[in-house]
Design an enzyme around this catalytic site. Sequence first.
Site, short mmCIF file in Angstrom:
data_model
loop_
_atom_site.label_atom_id
_atom_site.label_comp_id
_atom_site.label_asym_id
_atom_site.label_seq_id
_atom_site.Cartn_x
_atom_site.Cartn_y
_atom_site.Cartn_z
N TRP A 102 40.00 31.74 41.77
CA TRP A 102 41.36 32.05 41.32
C TRP A 102 42.36 32.07 42.45
O TRP A 102 43.51 31.65 42.27
CB TRP A 102 41.38 33.34 40.51
CG TRP A 102 40.77 33.16 39.15
CD1 TRP A 102 39.63 33.74 38.67
CD2 TRP A 102 41.24 32.29 38.10
NE1 TRP A 102 39.38 33.29 37.40
CE2 TRP A 102 40.35 32.40 37.02
CE3 TRP A 102 42.33 31.43 37.97
CZ2 TRP A 102 40.50 31.69 35.83
CZ3 TRP A 102 42.50 30.72 36.79
CH2 TRP A 102 41.58 30.86 35.74
N ASP A 174 46.36 39.76 42.94
CA ASP A 174 45.95 39.47 41.57
C ASP A 174 44.82 40.44 41.24
O ASP A 174 43.76 40.43 41.88
CB ASP A 174 45.45 38.00 41.52
CG ASP A 174 44.95 37.59 40.14
OD1 ASP A 174 44.90 38.42 39.22
OD2 ASP A 174 44.59 36.40 40.00
N LYS A 198 41.22 40.82 30.65
CA LYS A 198 39.96 40.98 31.38
C LYS A 198 39.47 42.43 31.38
O LYS A 198 38.39 42.71 31.83
CB LYS A 198 40.10 40.50 32.83
CG LYS A 198 40.58 39.07 32.98
CD LYS A 198 39.50 38.05 32.71
CE LYS A 198 40.02 36.63 32.60
NZ LYS A 198 40.74 36.13 33.76
C1 LIG Z 1 41.44 34.96 34.29
C2 LIG Z 1 42.07 35.07 35.60
C3 LIG Z 1 43.27 34.40 35.89
C4 LIG Z 1 43.95 33.46 34.92
O1 LIG Z 1 44.54 34.12 33.87
P1 LIG Z 1 45.23 33.32 32.69
O2 LIG Z 1 45.77 34.40 31.84
O3 LIG Z 1 44.18 32.48 32.02
O4 LIG Z 1 46.31 32.45 33.29
C5 LIG Z 1 43.84 34.60 37.13
N1 LIG Z 1 43.26 35.38 38.04
C6 LIG Z 1 42.10 36.02 37.81
C7 LIG Z 1 41.50 36.90 38.87
C8 LIG Z 1 41.47 35.89 36.58
O5 LIG Z 1 40.31 36.53 36.35
#
Ligand SMILES: *Cc1c(COP(=O)(O)O)cnc(C)c1O
Length: 362
Positions: A102, A174, A198
């Site tokens: 990511w 993130d 998540k």
């Molecule tokens: C799933 C995820 C993303 C992407 O998220 P989307 O909502 O699909 O754009 C980005 N960063 C991390 C760490 C993720 O687990």
Amino acid sequence: MSKVWNYFAGPCMLPVEVMKKAQEEFCDFEGAGIGIVEMSHRSAEFTKVAQDAEALLRELLNVPSNYKILFEQGGGRGQFAAIPLNLMPEGGHADYFVTGHWSRCAWKECNERYGEAILHECSEQDENGQYFIDYSKMKVTEGSSYAYLCLNETVNGIEVFDIPDTGDVPLIVDMSSDIMTRPIDVSKFGAIIFGLQKNVGPAGMTITIVREDLLGHARKYTPSVLDWSVLAKFESMFNTPCTFSWYMGGLNFKWIKSLGGVTELEKRNIEKSKMLYDYIDSTDFYISKVVPKDRSRVNVVFTLKDESLNDEFIKTAKAKGLIGIKGHKVLGGMRASIYNAMPIEGVKVLVEYMKEFAANHK
Ligand SMILES: *Cc1c(COP(=O)(O)O)cnc(C)c1O
């Protein structure tokens, strides 16, 4: 229907209490005679839902008063664009500390579209083939607009536990897959981004927690819906927000508070992940390719020593009601996502299954 254990990485399992509460209220929210998804986002009822969710989020993460909380759409991917657009002037540059899938996607989005993103490869393999985070590589460059880091690499199963000191350069993180799984000191970050799906809700909503002084610097052509200062000005109601996800996020926050907050969840997540890693380390049938100190507590990534058994491992698991353990397509292998809503029983069941499968394939 027989019991299903859901190890999908996201969207993922949610607490059953939360699902039941949403079901109960779905057609008639608190006696209003209509459901939450039928209500105007400007109604008194929804305004309260929105404000309560924000207040709980502030409380759970101890968000200082000089940080804004923005409720958005567009996912983590949308924020990969929003970050440079809001923080990096035309011709500027930023530092990306890449530890997995990511953070590499975030680096690429910036570098290919918005400006120079300096790639710092911070994940390496040791002599045993295990990945580790090389914190010594997390150094900012002169004149950098911001430093970027993903605190939990969902695909690779790598988690950052030591937050690097980037001095005056704002650190943007993130936390899509580890938000509210452990306490954090928000004041160390310029901004935190995460999607609900998540750990804390269904898909459809992204949250940005951002320090106020970082607002107001977006490039002129930034789409308004990605401009943090526009969202802040309109209290996240510039366009119609994803009302259902906002509501569901609030229910999840309430559930987390009722358990004792993120400190209690961290304890549980340590216990759950330890149980799984301890078993993996005790056998040579399964392998973890991450050094113990950097292993994710929520995405346990492992491989079978004999990878020709992968399909059978997944198929047999599914027949027993264990779903979602196939690894991400870029990495292969297996991944068990054991987020906040996964009780310890779910981990025990998985370990028992892994033991049984190993014994049957000696
Ligand atoms: C799933 C995820 C993303 C992407 O998220 P989307 O909502 O699909 O754009 C980005 N960063 C991390 C760490 C993720 O687990």
